[in-house]
Motif scaffolding. Structure first.
Motif, PDB file in Angstrom:
ATOM      1  N   ASP A 137      -1.384   5.069  -6.149  1.00  0.00           N
ATOM      2  CA  ASP A 137      -0.129   4.983  -6.902  1.00  0.00           C
ATOM      3  C   ASP A 137      -0.345   4.401  -8.297  1.00  0.00           C
ATOM      4  OD1 ASP A 137       1.246   6.018  -4.757  1.00  0.00           O
ATOM      5  OD2 ASP A 137       2.085   4.088  -4.109  1.00  0.00           O
ATOM      6  N   SER A 138      -1.322   3.494  -8.422  1.00  0.00           N
ATOM      7  CA  SER A 138      -1.606   2.836  -9.701  1.00  0.00           C
ATOM      8  C   SER A 138      -2.537   3.655 -10.593  1.00  0.00           C
ATOM      9  CB  SER A 138      -2.239   1.472  -9.456  1.00  0.00           C
ATOM     10  OG  SER A 138      -1.356   0.637  -8.786  1.00  0.00           O
ATOM     11  N   LYS A 139      -2.931   4.823 -10.124  1.00  0.00           N
ATOM     12  CA  LYS A 139      -3.834   5.697 -10.881  1.00  0.00           C
ATOM     13  C   LYS A 139      -5.207   5.061 -11.106  1.00  0.00           C
ATOM     14  CE  LYS A 139      -0.544   8.780 -11.929  1.00  0.00           C
ATOM     15  NZ  LYS A 139       0.183   8.977 -10.698  1.00  0.00           N
ATOM     16  N   ALA A 140      -5.681   4.303 -10.102  1.00  0.00           N
ATOM     17  CA  ALA A 140      -7.029   3.744 -10.169  1.00  0.00           C
ATOM     18  C   ALA A 140      -8.023   4.904 -10.142  1.00  0.00           C
ATOM     19  CB  ALA A 140      -7.268   2.806  -8.994  1.00  0.00           C
ATOM     20  N   GLU A 141      -9.136   4.732 -10.842  1.00  0.00           N
ATOM     21  CA  GLU A 141     -10.097   5.823 -11.000  1.00  0.00           C
ATOM     22  C   GLU A 141     -11.377   5.550 -10.215  1.00  0.00           C
ATOM     23  OE1 GLU A 141     -10.569   6.023 -15.227  1.00  0.00           O
ATOM     24  OE2 GLU A 141      -8.609   6.947 -15.505  1.00  0.00           O
ATOM     25  N   LEU A 143      -5.840  -2.967  12.880  1.00  0.00           N
ATOM     26  CA  LEU A 143      -5.214  -3.715  11.792  1.00  0.00           C
ATOM     27  C   LEU A 143      -5.988  -3.540  10.494  1.00  0.00           C
ATOM     28  CD1 LEU A 143      -4.207  -7.019  13.610  1.00  0.00           C
ATOM     29  CD2 LEU A 143      -2.701  -5.168  12.854  1.00  0.00           C
ATOM     30  N   ALA A 144      -7.317  -3.553  10.571  1.00  0.00           N
ATOM     31  CA  ALA A 144      -8.140  -3.344   9.378  1.00  0.00           C
ATOM     32  C   ALA A 144      -7.913  -1.949   8.813  1.00  0.00           C
ATOM     33  CB  ALA A 144      -9.615  -3.565   9.708  1.00  0.00           C
ATOM     34  N   ALA A 145      -7.796  -0.957   9.682  1.00  0.00           N
ATOM     35  CA  ALA A 145      -7.555   0.416   9.219  1.00  0.00           C
ATOM     36  C   ALA A 145      -6.182   0.533   8.560  1.00  0.00           C
ATOM     37  CB  ALA A 145      -7.676   1.396  10.380  1.00  0.00           C
ATOM     38  N   ASP A 146      -5.165  -0.126   9.120  1.00  0.00           N
ATOM     39  CA  ASP A 146      -3.829  -0.106   8.520  1.00  0.00           C
ATOM     40  C   ASP A 146      -3.843  -0.785   7.153  1.00  0.00           C
ATOM     41  OD1 ASP A 146      -2.864   1.198  10.742  1.00  0.00           O
ATOM     42  OD2 ASP A 146      -1.969  -0.603  11.643  1.00  0.00           O
ATOM     43  N   LEU A 147      -4.549  -1.907   7.056  1.00  0.00           N
ATOM     44  CA  LEU A 147      -4.656  -2.617   5.786  1.00  0.00           C
ATOM     45  C   LEU A 147      -5.383  -1.753   4.754  1.00  0.00           C
ATOM     46  CD1 LEU A 147      -4.257  -5.184   4.098  1.00  0.00           C
ATOM     47  CD2 LEU A 147      -6.391  -6.052   5.090  1.00  0.00           C
ATOM     48  N   LEU A 148      -6.459  -1.098   5.177  1.00  0.00           N
ATOM     49  CA  LEU A 148      -7.194  -0.210   4.276  1.00  0.00           C
ATOM     50  C   LEU A 148      -6.305   0.926   3.785  1.00  0.00           C
ATOM     51  CD1 LEU A 148      -9.858   0.582   2.895  1.00  0.00           C
ATOM     52  CD2 LEU A 148     -10.426   1.866   4.973  1.00  0.00           C
ATOM     53  N   ASP A 149      -5.512   1.509   4.674  1.00  0.00           N
ATOM     54  CA  ASP A 149      -4.589   2.586   4.272  1.00  0.00           C
ATOM     55  C   ASP A 149      -3.584   2.091   3.234  1.00  0.00           C
ATOM     56  OD1 ASP A 149      -5.847   4.389   5.950  1.00  0.00           O
ATOM     57  OD2 ASP A 149      -4.370   4.168   7.573  1.00  0.00           O
ATOM     58  N   ALA A 150      -3.047   0.883   3.424  1.00  0.00           N
ATOM     59  CA  ALA A 150      -2.092   0.318   2.468  1.00  0.00           C
ATOM     60  C   ALA A 150      -2.762   0.089   1.114  1.00  0.00           C
ATOM     61  CB  ALA A 150      -1.519  -0.992   3.008  1.00  0.00           C
ATOM     62  N   VAL A 151      -3.999  -0.404   1.128  1.00  0.00           N
ATOM     63  CA  VAL A 151      -4.747  -0.645  -0.119  1.00  0.00           C
ATOM     64  C   VAL A 151      -4.990   0.671  -0.846  1.00  0.00           C
ATOM     65  CG1 VAL A 151      -7.008  -1.331  -1.017  1.00  0.00           C
ATOM     66  CG2 VAL A 151      -5.814  -2.808   0.611  1.00  0.00           C
ATOM     67  N   LEU A 152      -5.484   1.669  -0.135  1.00  0.00           N
ATOM     68  CA  LEU A 152      -5.790   2.959  -0.761  1.00  0.00           C
ATOM     69  C   LEU A 152      -4.542   3.613  -1.328  1.00  0.00           C
ATOM     70  CD1 LEU A 152      -8.416   4.372   1.765  1.00  0.00           C
ATOM     71  CD2 LEU A 152      -8.822   3.258  -0.442  1.00  0.00           C
ATOM     72  N   SER A 153      -3.433   3.520  -0.613  1.00  0.00           N
ATOM     73  CA  SER A 153      -2.178   4.091  -1.094  1.00  0.00           C
ATOM     74  C   SER A 153      -1.727   3.404  -2.382  1.00  0.00           C
ATOM     75  CB  SER A 153      -1.108   3.941  -0.015  1.00  0.00           C
ATOM     76  OG  SER A 153       0.132   4.390  -0.482  1.00  0.00           O
TER      77      SER A 153
END
Length: 136
Positions: free
Chosen positions: A36-40, A22-32
């Motif tokens: 998408d927001s062009k965070a640097e 679940l933590a890995a899935d949440l991390l994947d959603a955060v990174l995606s």
């Protein structure tokens, strides 16, 4: 949870595995969402052994106050869509440093000057010569 002769609860291997997934899935959603927001200057740190607060810490920069706020808004919408809508947010009124606590993942969104001042990468990174350090 199982009890071990009256002591504090101990997680079974199955529960630990499900929690890690679940933590890995949440991390994947955060990174995606951050991509998408062009965070640097995205940095992900595994803090599972260092803190009981979370399993992962993500640190990113936005180009301006407005960009930091937009990244945070977009991430909060994506977390809600992913079923993690109970995230706690701090700092969104000024957008110099926005902290989002999504449970197993803590996200720091900085303006570059503020990120350089606090340098969380150095504080939380593994103690090696190759520890990431934000210079920007």
């Amino acid at each position: 949870m199982t009890l071990d002769s009256g002591r504090a609860p101990v997680s079974s291997p199955l529960q630990a595995s499900v929690g890690a997934d679940l933590a890995a899935d949440l991390l994947d959603a955060v990174l995606s969402s951050l991509e998408d927001s062009k965070a640097e200057d995205l940095v992900t740190l595994d803090i599972a052994g260092k803190s009981s607060l979370a399993d992962h810490m993500v640190i990113v920069s936005g180009r301006s106050h407005r960009h930091v706020g937009a990244i945070a808004d977009h991430l909060l919408r994506d977390l809600k869509t992913a079923g993690a809508g109970t995230a706690t947010v701090e700092g969104q009124s000024t957008c110099d440093w926005v902290l989002i606590d999504a449970g197993d993942v803590i996200i720091h969104i900085f303006r570059p000057e503020v990120r350089g001042f606090y340098n969380l990468e150095k504080m939380w990174a593994p103690e090696t010569d190759e520890a990431p350090q934000y210079i920007g």
